[in-house]
Design a protein around this motif. Structure first.
Motif, mmCIF file in Angstrom:
data_model
loop_
_atom_site.group_PDB
_atom_site.id
_atom_site.type_symbol
_atom_site.label_atom_id
_atom_site.label_comp_id
_atom_site.label_asym_id
_atom_site.label_seq_id
_atom_site.Cartn_x
_atom_site.Cartn_y
_atom_site.Cartn_z
ATOM 1 N N GLU A 257 -32.992 -76.483 -81.395
ATOM 2 C CA GLU A 257 -33.976 -77.423 -81.545
ATOM 3 C C GLU A 257 -33.444 -79.008 -81.584
ATOM 4 O O GLU A 257 -32.336 -79.042 -82.164
ATOM 5 N N PRO A 258 -34.364 -79.949 -81.214
ATOM 6 C CA PRO A 258 -33.783 -81.095 -81.407
ATOM 7 C C PRO A 258 -33.465 -81.510 -82.804
ATOM 8 O O PRO A 258 -32.598 -82.457 -83.235
ATOM 9 N N ARG A 259 -34.291 -80.878 -83.900
ATOM 10 C CA ARG A 259 -34.026 -81.382 -85.220
ATOM 11 C C ARG A 259 -34.379 -80.155 -86.059
ATOM 12 O O ARG A 259 -35.304 -79.315 -85.635
ATOM 13 N N THR A 260 -34.326 -80.261 -87.319
ATOM 14 C CA THR A 260 -34.571 -79.214 -88.173
ATOM 15 C C THR A 260 -36.295 -79.548 -88.678
ATOM 16 O O THR A 260 -36.452 -81.038 -88.674
ATOM 17 N N GLY A 261 -36.783 -78.874 -89.415
ATOM 18 C CA GLY A 261 -37.876 -79.039 -89.856
ATOM 19 C C GLY A 261 -38.825 -77.823 -90.181
ATOM 20 O O GLY A 261 -38.435 -76.530 -89.719
ATOM 21 N N ILE A 262 -40.121 -78.059 -90.523
ATOM 22 C CA ILE A 262 -41.036 -76.706 -90.782
ATOM 23 C C ILE A 262 -41.290 -76.145 -89.385
ATOM 24 O O ILE A 262 -41.184 -75.027 -89.218
ATOM 25 N N ALA A 263 -41.834 -76.881 -88.693
ATOM 26 C CA ALA A 263 -42.085 -76.591 -87.238
ATOM 27 C C ALA A 263 -41.012 -75.694 -86.612
ATOM 28 O O ALA A 263 -41.353 -74.506 -86.212
ATOM 29 N N PRO A 264 -39.861 -76.341 -86.438
ATOM 30 C CA PRO A 264 -38.697 -75.513 -85.877
ATOM 31 C C PRO A 264 -38.457 -74.063 -86.571
ATOM 32 O O PRO A 264 -38.221 -73.167 -86.025
ATOM 33 N N PHE A 265 -38.372 -74.110 -87.980
ATOM 34 C CA PHE A 265 -38.165 -72.854 -88.667
ATOM 35 C C PHE A 265 -39.389 -71.727 -88.351
ATOM 36 O O PHE A 265 -38.995 -70.832 -88.288
ATOM 37 N N MET A 266 -40.557 -72.251 -88.501
ATOM 38 C CA MET A 266 -41.557 -71.390 -88.027
ATOM 39 C C MET A 266 -41.612 -70.970 -86.571
ATOM 40 O O MET A 266 -42.010 -69.789 -86.221
ATOM 41 N N ASN A 267 -41.027 -71.699 -85.758
ATOM 42 C CA ASN A 267 -40.799 -71.300 -83.949
ATOM 43 C C ASN A 267 -39.807 -70.039 -84.342
ATOM 44 O O ASN A 267 -39.793 -69.278 -83.343
ATOM 45 N N LEU A 268 -38.644 -70.212 -85.171
ATOM 46 C CA LEU A 268 -37.574 -69.263 -85.166
ATOM 47 C C LEU A 268 -38.438 -67.950 -85.928
ATOM 48 O O LEU A 268 -38.075 -66.719 -85.460
ATOM 49 N N VAL A 269 -39.223 -67.993 -86.881
ATOM 50 C CA VAL A 269 -39.935 -66.936 -87.345
ATOM 51 C C VAL A 269 -40.797 -66.296 -86.394
ATOM 52 O O VAL A 269 -40.883 -64.885 -86.232
ATOM 53 N N ALA A 270 -41.557 -67.044 -85.378
ATOM 54 C CA ALA A 270 -42.343 -66.383 -84.645
ATOM 55 C C ALA A 270 -41.462 -65.725 -83.623
ATOM 56 O O ALA A 270 -41.980 -64.591 -82.918
ATOM 57 N N GLN A 271 -40.453 -66.181 -83.182
ATOM 58 C CA GLN A 271 -39.434 -65.651 -82.210
ATOM 59 C C GLN A 271 -39.222 -64.095 -82.650
ATOM 60 O O GLN A 271 -39.147 -63.248 -81.900
ATOM 61 N N VAL A 272 -38.894 -63.973 -84.038
ATOM 62 C CA VAL A 272 -38.483 -62.792 -84.492
ATOM 63 C C VAL A 272 -39.650 -61.911 -84.800
ATOM 64 O O VAL A 272 -39.528 -60.419 -84.342
ATOM 65 N N MET A 273 -40.790 -62.422 -85.376
ATOM 66 C CA MET A 273 -41.826 -61.489 -85.794
ATOM 67 C C MET A 273 -42.765 -61.086 -84.606
ATOM 68 O O MET A 273 -43.448 -60.420 -84.568
ATOM 69 N N SER A 274 -42.506 -61.562 -83.424
ATOM 70 C CA SER A 274 -43.367 -61.311 -82.207
ATOM 71 C C SER A 274 -42.738 -60.188 -81.594
ATOM 72 O O SER A 274 -43.207 -59.763 -80.505
ATOM 73 N N THR A 275 -41.348 -59.703 -81.967
ATOM 74 C CA THR A 275 -40.820 -58.563 -81.121
ATOM 75 C C THR A 275 -40.623 -57.415 -82.197
ATOM 76 O O THR A 275 -40.658 -57.504 -83.270
ATOM 77 N N GLU A 276 -40.706 -56.190 -81.434
ATOM 78 C CA GLU A 276 -40.360 -55.074 -82.307
ATOM 79 C C GLU A 276 -38.955 -54.787 -82.489
ATOM 80 O O GLU A 276 -38.155 -55.278 -81.894
ATOM 81 N N PRO A 277 -38.640 -54.143 -83.509
ATOM 82 C CA PRO A 277 -39.654 -53.602 -84.532
ATOM 83 C C PRO A 277 -40.279 -54.289 -85.644
ATOM 84 O O PRO A 277 -41.122 -53.930 -86.566
ATOM 85 N N TYR A 278 -39.959 -55.645 -85.831
ATOM 86 C CA TYR A 278 -40.589 -56.515 -86.886
ATOM 87 C C TYR A 278 -41.876 -56.736 -86.690
ATOM 88 O O TYR A 278 -42.810 -56.931 -87.810
ATOM 89 N N ALA A 279 -42.559 -56.836 -85.660
ATOM 90 C CA ALA A 279 -44.045 -57.221 -85.301
ATOM 91 C C ALA A 279 -44.990 -56.169 -86.149
ATOM 92 O O ALA A 279 -45.816 -56.350 -86.452
ATOM 93 N N SER A 280 -44.531 -54.882 -85.927
ATOM 94 C CA SER A 280 -45.218 -53.632 -86.445
ATOM 95 C C SER A 280 -44.631 -53.160 -87.800
ATOM 96 O O SER A 280 -45.193 -52.094 -88.439
ATOM 97 N N ALA A 281 -43.764 -53.738 -88.351
ATOM 98 C CA ALA A 281 -42.956 -53.361 -89.618
ATOM 99 C C ALA A 281 -43.914 -53.608 -90.770
ATOM 100 O O ALA A 281 -44.876 -54.292 -90.638
ATOM 101 N N LYS A 282 -43.647 -52.739 -91.669
ATOM 102 C CA LYS A 282 -44.368 -52.406 -92.901
ATOM 103 C C LYS A 282 -44.188 -53.938 -93.633
ATOM 104 O O LYS A 282 -45.107 -54.500 -94.235
ATOM 105 N N ARG A 283 -42.954 -54.230 -93.704
ATOM 106 C CA ARG A 283 -42.468 -55.464 -94.470
ATOM 107 C C ARG A 283 -41.370 -55.887 -93.961
ATOM 108 O O ARG A 283 -40.210 -55.352 -93.564
ATOM 109 N N VAL A 284 -41.123 -57.255 -93.822
ATOM 110 C CA VAL A 284 -39.982 -58.020 -93.271
ATOM 111 C C VAL A 284 -39.571 -59.135 -94.256
ATOM 112 O O VAL A 284 -40.341 -60.069 -94.338
#
Length: 399
Positions: A257-284
């Motif tokens: 990312e060009p810089r750090t911040g809330i939005a870049p971090f949430m982009n990372l979270v979305a990148q992980v949580m949108s893939t399996e097995p994390y998307a359908s996991a009980k808890r991550v």
């Protein structure tokens, strides 16, 4: 009167060679001494003499085969016959009389264990030459060399020219927060074992990775020559590298990312949580430090609102060393960033993504050995330290 002819010769008595008989353990030890690569040369030759003698060979033959003097062979054969393996060691020698007293040595070590500022010396740290000069200046010793001071300090493993930084624990909930992290590494949460559909992610940002374009091409290493990197460079900008590390699967998800911040971090979270097995996991569980991008309860609520099965867990303040993704970042620093030679930021991003694929293909989970028992021992040592130095704890214990 008895006259001797010219052909007659006077025969002097010669002492019989000592017979050598070896036990199995002695023979094995001598073979290791005689043919070991790490054995001192003098001990190797002495062991060879004894092994030859054990085969019943004469001293003269041993001298010819080993290239030693006959008297040397006779000496070590006799020493072994008298004292066994101990006889092959050098005898103690008195040596040169000591030039300095034990009191002088003790005072030198005591001076090394004090900060130079305490002695009104304008130095940050002691070195052996500086200590030698100070000892002479104070009249503790006469002229003394730096090597002598270094030898004294080595006896007690004193190295006043080295330093390490440290920090007191300032988080009042340090133990509780640290235990949560360590329990997750052990696949436990609130005293319950994690299920197969529960995962632990360690995440953070590596800020300001620069693209430094060297003014001259980097030269590969050659015979008796290290890799050469030109000192002068042009700046090509900087980017942030965000990574999420699956602790138990040893898998890395990264993005630039060009810089750090809330939005870049949430982009990372979305990148992980949108893939399996994390998307359908009980808890991550997301382990993060207290950086501004994911600090406090607001960040935890924001994460839970976006992904209900995600749980944010913070490390204690000033305890990023508990976050395993920092180990991965140290690997990136050694293998990718240093030495820094990139034409532009696009090349930096491409290199990082290619390294992720390379790393994920062979990576194994880190062998994390710091447990809650180690945590208790650490806190107990710190408690003892603050009890012995209350003036330090009064300054640094306030969060």
């Amino acid at each position: 009167m008895i006259h001797l002819s010219r052909s007659a010769c006077l025969v002097l008595p010669v002492a019989a060679a000592h017979p050598i008989s070896l036990r199995a353990a002695e023979r094995e030890r001598l073979k290791k001494m005689a043919y070991g690569h790490k054995t001192e040369h003098r001990l190797r030759r002495r062991a060879q003499v004894v092994l030859h003698a054990a085969r019943g060979r004469s001293n003269a033959r041993i001298a010819r085969e080993t290239g030693l003097h006959l008297d040397t062979v006779r000496c070590w054969r006799g020493r072994f016959a008298e004292r066994g393996l101990r006889g092959l060691n050098d005898r103690e020698r008195s040596g040169r009389p000591q030039s300095f007293t034990s009191i002088q040595v003790t005072e030198a070590k005591a001076l090394a264990c004090r900060l130079p500022a305490e002695s009104a010396v304008p130095l940050a740290r002691w070195s052996c030459p500086e200590l030698a000069a100070e000892l002479t200046k104070r009249g503790i010793t006469g002229d003394i060399s730096a090597s002598t001071v270094r030898r004294w300090l080595a006896e007690d493993a004193l190295k006043p020219w080295q330093h390490r930084s440290w920090i007191f624990i300032t988080d009042p909930d340090f133990r509780a927060k640290a235990q949560r992290v360590l329990d997750l590494y052990a696949r436990t949460w609130q005293r319950q074992a994690l299920g197969e559909d529960e995962y632990v992610i360690s995440a953070d940002e590596k800020t300001s990775i620069q693209a430094r374009c060297r003014c001259h091409p980097t030269l590969a290493s050659g015979q008796a020559r290290a890799m050469r990197v030109n000192h002068s460079y042009g700046r090509g900008g900087a980017l942030a590298y965000l990574a999420a590390y699956d602790v138990h699967a040893a898998k890395v998800f990264g993005r630039t990312e060009p810089r750090t911040g809330i939005a870049p971090f949430m982009n990372l979270v979305a990148q992980v949580m949108s893939t399996e097995p994390y998307a359908s996991a009980k808890r991550v569980f997301w382990l993060v430090d207290n950086g501004s991008s994911h600090r406090g309860t607001k960040a935890a609520d924001r994460l839970a609102a976006a992904f209900p099965n995600a749980v944010m867990v913070h490390t204690p303040v000033h305890a990023s060393w508990l976050n395993q993704v920092e180990i991965y970042y140290s690997v990136v620093q050694r293998k990718i960033v240093s030495p820094n030679d990139f034409t532009d930021l696009a090349q930096v991003g491409d290199r990082l993504r290619a390294f992720e694929d390379r790393y994920n293909a062979t990576a194994q989970p880190f062998q994390w050995k710091f447990t809650t028992s180690d945590l208790d021992d650490l806190l107990a040592r710190l408690d003892r330290h603050t009890a012995d130095h209350p003036e330090e704890s009064s300054v640094t214990s306030t969060p």
